[in-house]
Design an enzyme around this catalytic site. Structure first.
Site, PDB file in Angstrom:
ATOM      1  N   ASP A  36       0.808  -1.233   0.000  1.00 39.91           N
ATOM      2  CA  ASP A  36       0.000   0.000   0.000  1.00 39.91           C
ATOM      3  C   ASP A  36       0.836   1.275   0.000  1.00 39.91           C
ATOM      4  OD1 ASP A  36       0.740  -0.157   2.713  1.00 39.91           O
ATOM      5  OD2 ASP A  36      -1.232   0.463   3.453  1.00 39.91           O
ATOM      6  N   GLY A 126      -1.977  -6.759  14.946  1.00 42.26           N
ATOM      7  CA  GLY A 126      -1.961  -6.676  13.493  1.00 42.26           C
ATOM      8  C   GLY A 126      -3.352  -6.682  12.905  1.00 42.26           C
ATOM      9  N   LEU A 127      -4.371  -6.494  13.751  1.00 40.88           N
ATOM     10  CA  LEU A 127      -5.745  -6.390  13.237  1.00 40.88           C
ATOM     11  C   LEU A 127      -6.221  -4.932  13.311  1.00 40.88           C
ATOM     12  CD1 LEU A 127      -7.381  -9.601  14.753  1.00 40.88           C
ATOM     13  CD2 LEU A 127      -6.291  -9.313  12.525  1.00 40.88           C
ATOM     14  N   SER A 129      -6.058  -2.379  15.685  1.00 39.26           N
ATOM     15  CA  SER A 129      -6.810  -1.772  16.779  1.00 39.26           C
ATOM     16  C   SER A 129      -6.601  -0.257  16.791  1.00 39.26           C
ATOM     17  CB  SER A 129      -6.413  -2.393  18.116  1.00 39.26           C
ATOM     18  OG  SER A 129      -5.021  -2.359  18.281  1.00 39.26           O
ATOM     19  N   GLU A 162      -1.876   9.310  11.959  1.00 41.33           N
ATOM     20  CA  GLU A 162      -0.893   8.244  12.230  1.00 41.33           C
ATOM     21  C   GLU A 162       0.498   8.675  11.737  1.00 41.33           C
ATOM     22  OE1 GLU A 162      -2.211   4.773  13.173  1.00 41.33           O
ATOM     23  OE2 GLU A 162      -0.126   4.504  13.738  1.00 41.33           O
ATOM     24  N   ASP A 174      -5.211   0.238   6.263  1.00 44.38           N
ATOM     25  CA  ASP A 174      -5.966  -0.073   7.481  1.00 44.38           C
ATOM     26  C   ASP A 174      -7.142   0.878   7.662  1.00 44.38           C
ATOM     27  OD1 ASP A 174      -3.854  -1.753   7.693  1.00 44.38           O
ATOM     28  OD2 ASP A 174      -2.893  -0.712   9.363  1.00 44.38           O
TER      29      ASP A 174
HETATM   30  C1  GLA Z   1       0.455  -2.006   8.466  1.00 42.87           C
HETATM   31  C2  GLA Z   1       0.248  -0.616   7.867  1.00 42.87           C
HETATM   32  C3  GLA Z   1      -0.449  -0.726   6.510  1.00 42.87           C
HETATM   33  C4  GLA Z   1       0.266  -1.722   5.593  1.00 42.87           C
HETATM   34  C5  GLA Z   1       0.536  -3.033   6.329  1.00 42.87           C
HETATM   35  C6  GLA Z   1       1.384  -3.982   5.514  1.00 42.87           C
HETATM   36  O1  GLA Z   1      -0.766  -2.592   8.782  1.00 42.87           O
HETATM   37  O2  GLA Z   1      -0.515   0.200   8.726  1.00 42.87           O
HETATM   38  O3  GLA Z   1      -0.541   0.553   5.915  1.00 42.87           O
HETATM   39  O4  GLA Z   1       1.432  -1.177   5.083  1.00 42.87           O
HETATM   40  O5  GLA Z   1       1.172  -2.827   7.574  1.00 42.87           O
HETATM   41  O6  GLA Z   1       0.684  -4.417   4.399  1.00 42.87           O
END
Ligand code: GLA
Length: 387
Positions: A36, A126-127, A129, A162, A174
Site C-alpha cells: 500500500d 496486526g488487526l 486496533s 498516524e 488499514d
Molecule cells: C500495516 C500498515 C499498513 C500496511 C501493512 C502492511 O498494517 O498500517 O498501511 O502497510 O502494515 O501491508
C-alpha cells in the site's frame, strides 16, 4: 455491549444527557501485504470485532479518556489546547491525533469530550486496533459537529494522524478498510489512486480463521519504516532505467528486465516482493471472481513465502503458525497478515477442519514457542456506525 459501555461511562464520567455509543471495526488483510505504500493493490476486509466508544460533548476544552481495556490507567485527561503526542499518553495518542488532524485540515473542534472505549480486537495484534480507534474518533467528530467529510476522507484523516502525529509512516490500507468496510465483502483497493471495488467473499464451506501469535509488536519500533525506505531507494534506482512512479506500476516481467539497476541484493529482494505481491493480489481477486478458492489459497501461501524470504517480516512465531497450518488437511491457504514481525496470521479453513486446525496448530505452536496462540473464527462486517 451498548448497555455495558453506557453503564461504565456513567460510573466513570457521571450521569447526564447526550451520551452516544459508536462502533468501528478492526480489519484483516486477505492478500496484498506491504504494497500500500508502493502504489500497489490490497485486499482487506472489515471485521465484526472492533472498538466500541461512548462519547459525550463537554462545555469546556477538556478531553477525558478512559479505556475499559486498561482500567488500571484510570481517566487520562488532556485538552484541546495541548494536542501533542507523548509516550505517557499511551493509547490516547490515537484519538488525540485525530482531533489534531481535523484542526490541521481546517475543521476546528469547538469543545472537548468524554470518551470511553472498549475494544475486542487483541491489541497490537496486526488487526488494526489503532486504526479502529482513529476511525471511531473521526466518525464521532463528524457526528457531533457536522463536518462535511465522507468515510474515505475519514480514512485519509486517520492516516494523516498516524503519519504526522504518531509518526508511523503507514499506508492507507488499514484506515480505508475500516472506514469503508462492507459486510461479507473484501475491498480491492488500488492504492495508487484509491479506486476500489467490493468483492463478495462467499467461502462456501470454509471460514476465515485468525491466529494471534501473542508476540506483541509496535509499528513504531518495528522495522516497518526501514522497509519503506528500502523500497523507496530501490524505486529511485529503477527510475534511472524505467519511467515509473511506483513499484506497483511494474509487473514481474518488467521487474526481471530492470532489476539489475538496483545496486544491492537486499533492496532487490524488497522490491521484488512489492512487485510480485501486487501482481499476486490482482490474480487472487480474479481467482475469487472465478470461484477458484483453491487458487486464491495457493496465492495466499505464496504471499507468505515472499514475506518470509524476500521481505523478511515474518519471524519464527508467524512462520510456525503458517507452516503448521499448511500441514492441516482442509486448510485452503494461510499467511501472515498486517505489518508482520509478530501479530496474526489469516487462514481459510474448511468448516469441518476448523477444530483440528485450532488444536493441531495451537499445540505445535505452544510446544515450539513456549506460549499459546489465540484463534478467532471471524466474520466480515460493516464500517463504522452509531449503535
Ligand atoms: C500495516 C500498515 C499498513 C500496511 C501493512 C502492511 O498494517 O498500517 O498501511 O502497510 O502494515 O501491508
Amino acid at each position: 455491549m451498548k448497555d455495558r459501555i453506557m453503564e461504565r461511562f456513567t460510573e466513570v464520567f457521571g450521569a447526564g444527557e447526550g451520551v452516544k455509543v459508536y462502533f468501528a471495526p478492526g480489519r484483516v488483510n486477505l492478500i496484498g501485504e506491504h504494497t500500500d505504500y508502493n502504489g500497489g493493490h490490497v485486499f482487506p476486509c472489515a471485521l465484526t470485532i472492533g472498538t466500541y466508544g461512548a462519547a459525550r460533548r463537554r462545555t469546556d476544552h477538556k478531553l477525558r479518556f478512559y479505556s475499559m481495556n486498561f482500567e488500571k490507567l484510570g481517566v487520562i485527561e488532556s485538552s484541546l489546547d495541548e494536542l501533542t503526542a507523548s509516550k505517557e499518553a499511551g493509547w490516547t495518542n490515537y484519538p488525540k491525533g485525530v482531533l489534531w488532524a481535523f484542526g490541521e485540515k481546517g475543521m476546528k473542534i469547538p469543545c472537548g469530550m468524554d470518551l470511553m472505549l472498549y475494544g475486542n480486537i487483541p491489541n497490537g495484534s496486526g488487526l488494526s486496533s489503532s486504526a479502529s480507534v482513529e476511525i471511531l474518533t473521526g466518525y464521532i467528530l463528524r457526528d457531533f459537529f457536522g463536518f462535511e467529510v465522507d468515510n474515505q476522507e475519514l480514512a485519509l484523516i486517520g492516516q494523516y494522524a498516524e503519519n504526522h502525529f504518531n509518526k508511523v509512516n503507514c499506508g492507507i490500507m488499514d484506515q480505508f478498510a475500516i472506514a469503508m468496510g462492507k459486510k461479507d465483502h473484501a475491498i480491492f483497493l488500488d492504492t495508487a489512486d484509491l479506486s476500489y471495488t467490493y468483492a463478495p467473499i462467499a467461502l462456501e464451506g470454509a471460514k476465515i480463521v485468525i491466529a494471534c501469535s501473542n508476540k506483541k509488536r509496535g509499528l513504531g519500533d518495528s522495522k516497518y519504516n526501514e522497509r519503506r525506505s528500502e523500497c523507496e531507494k530501490a524505486l529511485e534506482e529503477l527510475q534511472a532505467v524505467v519511467n515509473v512512479k511506483s513499484l506497483g506500476e511494474l509487473d514481474e516481467w518488467d521487474f526481471e528486465k530492470y532489476q539489475s539497476s538496483i545496486g544491492d541484493d537486499v533492496r532487490r529482494k524488497r522490491a521484488k516482493h512489492a512487485v510480485y505481491e501486487n501482481q499476486r493480489t490482482v490474480r487472487a481477486v480474479e481467482a475469487l471472481k472465478n470461484h477458484d478458492v483453491a487458487e486464491f489459497g495457493q496465492l495466499m501461501n505464496e504471499s507468505h513465502v515472499s514475506l518470509r524470504d524476500d521481505y523478511e517480516v515474518t519471524g519464527i512465531e508467524l512462520d510456525t503458525l503458517v507452516e503448521e497450518a499448511w500441514k492441516v488437511e482442509g486448510v485452503i491457504g494461510s499467511r501472515m497478515t498486517g505489518a508482520g514481525f509478530g501479530g496474526c496470521t489469516v487462514s481459510i479453513v474448511k468448516d469441518e477442519a476448523i477444530d483440528t486446525f485450532i488444536a493441531q496448530v495451537g499445540a505445535a505452536y505452544e510446544a515450539k514457542i513456549g506460549y499459546r496462540a489465540d484463534f478467532y473464527v471471524v466474520e466480515i462486517g460493516d464500517g463504522p456506525k452509531v449503535l
